[in-house]
Design a protein around this motif. Structure first.
Motif, PDB file in Angstrom:
ATOM      1  N   ALA A   4       0.832  -1.209   0.000  1.00 11.81           N
ATOM      2  CA  ALA A   4       0.000   0.000   0.000  1.00 11.81           C
ATOM      3  C   ALA A   4       0.862   1.254   0.000  1.00 11.81           C
ATOM      4  O   ALA A   4       0.565   2.226  -0.718  1.00 11.81           O
ATOM      5  N   THR A   5       1.931   1.249   0.797  1.00 12.93           N
ATOM      6  CA  THR A   5       2.821   2.410   0.845  1.00 12.93           C
ATOM      7  C   THR A   5       3.529   2.607  -0.479  1.00 12.93           C
ATOM      8  O   THR A   5       3.687   3.742  -0.955  1.00 12.93           O
ATOM      9  N   SER A   6       3.945   1.506  -1.113  1.00 15.39           N
ATOM     10  CA  SER A   6       4.561   1.604  -2.441  1.00 15.39           C
ATOM     11  C   SER A   6       3.592   2.220  -3.437  1.00 15.39           C
ATOM     12  O   SER A   6       3.966   3.084  -4.238  1.00 15.39           O
ATOM     13  N   GLY A   7       2.327   1.814  -3.382  1.00 11.62           N
ATOM     14  CA  GLY A   7       1.325   2.391  -4.272  1.00 11.62           C
ATOM     15  C   GLY A   7       1.112   3.868  -4.015  1.00 11.62           C
ATOM     16  O   GLY A   7       0.953   4.653  -4.954  1.00 11.62           O
ATOM     17  N   THR A   8       1.111   4.269  -2.744  1.00 11.45           N
ATOM     18  CA  THR A   8       0.930   5.687  -2.404  1.00 11.45           C
ATOM     19  C   THR A   8       2.074   6.530  -2.949  1.00 11.45           C
ATOM     20  O   THR A   8       1.855   7.584  -3.574  1.00 11.45           O
TER      21      THR A   8
ATOM     22  N   ARG B 107       1.906   6.944  -6.660  1.00 10.91           N
ATOM     23  CA  ARG B 107       0.914   7.944  -7.050  1.00 10.91           C
ATOM     24  C   ARG B 107       1.455   9.362  -6.892  1.00 10.91           C
ATOM     25  O   ARG B 107       1.136  10.252  -7.678  1.00 10.91           O
TER      26      ARG B 107
ATOM     27  N   SER C 110       9.641   4.073  -5.430  1.00  9.93           N
ATOM     28  CA  SER C 110       8.551   3.828  -4.490  1.00  9.93           C
ATOM     29  C   SER C 110       8.676   2.462  -3.836  1.00  9.93           C
ATOM     30  O   SER C 110       8.434   2.306  -2.632  1.00  9.93           O
TER      31      SER C 110
ATOM     32  N   SER D  54       9.430   2.250   0.153  1.00 10.68           N
ATOM     33  CA  SER D  54       8.343   1.731   0.984  1.00 10.68           C
ATOM     34  C   SER D  54       8.841   0.747   2.038  1.00 10.68           C
ATOM     35  O   SER D  54       8.148   0.492   3.028  1.00 10.68           O
TER      36      SER D  54
ATOM     37  N   ILE E  67      -3.218   1.303   3.926  1.00 13.23           N
ATOM     38  CA  ILE E  67      -4.220   1.132   2.882  1.00 13.23           C
ATOM     39  C   ILE E  67      -5.143   2.339   2.820  1.00 13.23           C
ATOM     40  O   ILE E  67      -5.497   2.816   1.728  1.00 13.23           O
TER      41      ILE E  67
ATOM     42  N   TYR F 168      -3.412   5.118   1.033  1.00  7.75           N
ATOM     43  CA  TYR F 168      -3.373   4.850  -0.420  1.00  7.75           C
ATOM     44  C   TYR F 168      -4.723   5.113  -1.072  1.00  7.75           C
ATOM     45  O   TYR F 168      -4.793   5.747  -2.137  1.00  7.75           O
TER      46      TYR F 168
ATOM     47  N   SER G   9      -5.320   7.970  -3.884  1.00  4.89           N
ATOM     48  CA  SER G   9      -5.739   7.534  -5.212  1.00  4.89           C
ATOM     49  C   SER G   9      -7.215   7.822  -5.488  1.00  4.89           C
ATOM     50  O   SER G   9      -7.745   7.430  -6.528  1.00  4.89           O
TER      51      SER G   9
END
Length: 232
Positions: A122-126, A129, A137, A141, A174, A177, A181
């Motif tokens: 989730a942190t990588s996705g944030t 973004r 990322s 993360s 999460i 994120y 997003s």
């Protein structure tokens, strides 16, 4: 500068970059390397988290007999009830070293492992973004794991462990994120589960409001009560 302008100024026209199969293969190897490293790191954290006995008696907690407010943090309790008596857990404990030969400790190991893994993803996705840089990322993360070691893991951070602490970290990551997003409906679906896990997820609401206010301010500096009311 466009190709047409390049010709007008007698500048060489550069061909668009084509991604060769070798580049795609290299990218896949880098992704696989990060995944393997992340899995090993989260396994080590989960083992560290199970290194000593819990502050709570997990058997009492599973049967609803622990003192409050600990018993109110009930999401892991349902997971224990679902898994502890299964054939898979019983078979796994026969071959697992101590303390994982205890079914409650083995289930808590799984909770800690998947929760931290979810927090990292989730942190990588944030960060992706926010920066647009996937490679940066992913590796950045992993600071989540570093933080978890020195705040949660026994012998590194606290001298005790709770089954709901790693999921609390995961739900917060999460939630951030989903806010960044703009997946608001998913945010609203996840939030009740996060509350069932631990009431401190209410602090996520502060981030949610601040983020939404900043997004409104980017569109128009003047914030009126009518514009702000939908997020409050």
């Amino acid at each position: 500068m466009s190709a047409k302008n390049n010709r007008a100024w007698n500048l060489p026209v550069q061909d668009p970059i084509e991604h060769s199969p070798e580049m795609h293969s290299d990218s896949r190897w880098k992704t696989a390397g990060w995944l393997i490293f992340t899995l090993l790191l989260t396994i080590h954290f989960a083992l560290s988290y199970s290194a000593i006995l819990d502050y709570l008696n997990l058997r009492d907690y599973t049967h609803g007999l622990s003192p409050v407010p600990y018993q109110y943090r009930a999401l892991p309790m349902f997971i224990f009830r679902l898994l502890v008596g299964t054939h898979f857990i019983a078979a796994a404990t026969k071959h697992a070293p101590a303390p994982l030969n205890n079914p409650y400790q083995l289930v808590q190991f799984g909770i800690a492992f998947f929760a931290l893994l979810g927090a990292v993803f989730a942190t990588s996705g944030t960060i992706t973004r926010l920066t647009g840089n996937c490679t940066f990322s992913r590796w950045f993360s992993l600071l989540i794991v570093y933080m978890a070691y020195f705040n949660l893991a026994p012998t590194w951070g606290l001298s005790y462990s709770f089954p709901y602490d790693p999921p609390s970290l995961m739900f917060f990551a999460i939630g951030v994120y989903l806010t960044v997003s703009n997946r608001i409906w998913l945010y609203y679906l996840v939030f009740p589960l996060a509350v069932l896990n631990r009431e401190t997820i209410c602090f996520l609401t502060i981030f949610f409001i601040i983020w939404k206010l900043e997004k409104l301010r980017e569109r128009a500096p003047a914030l009126t009560a009518k514009r702000v009311s939908p997020i409050l």
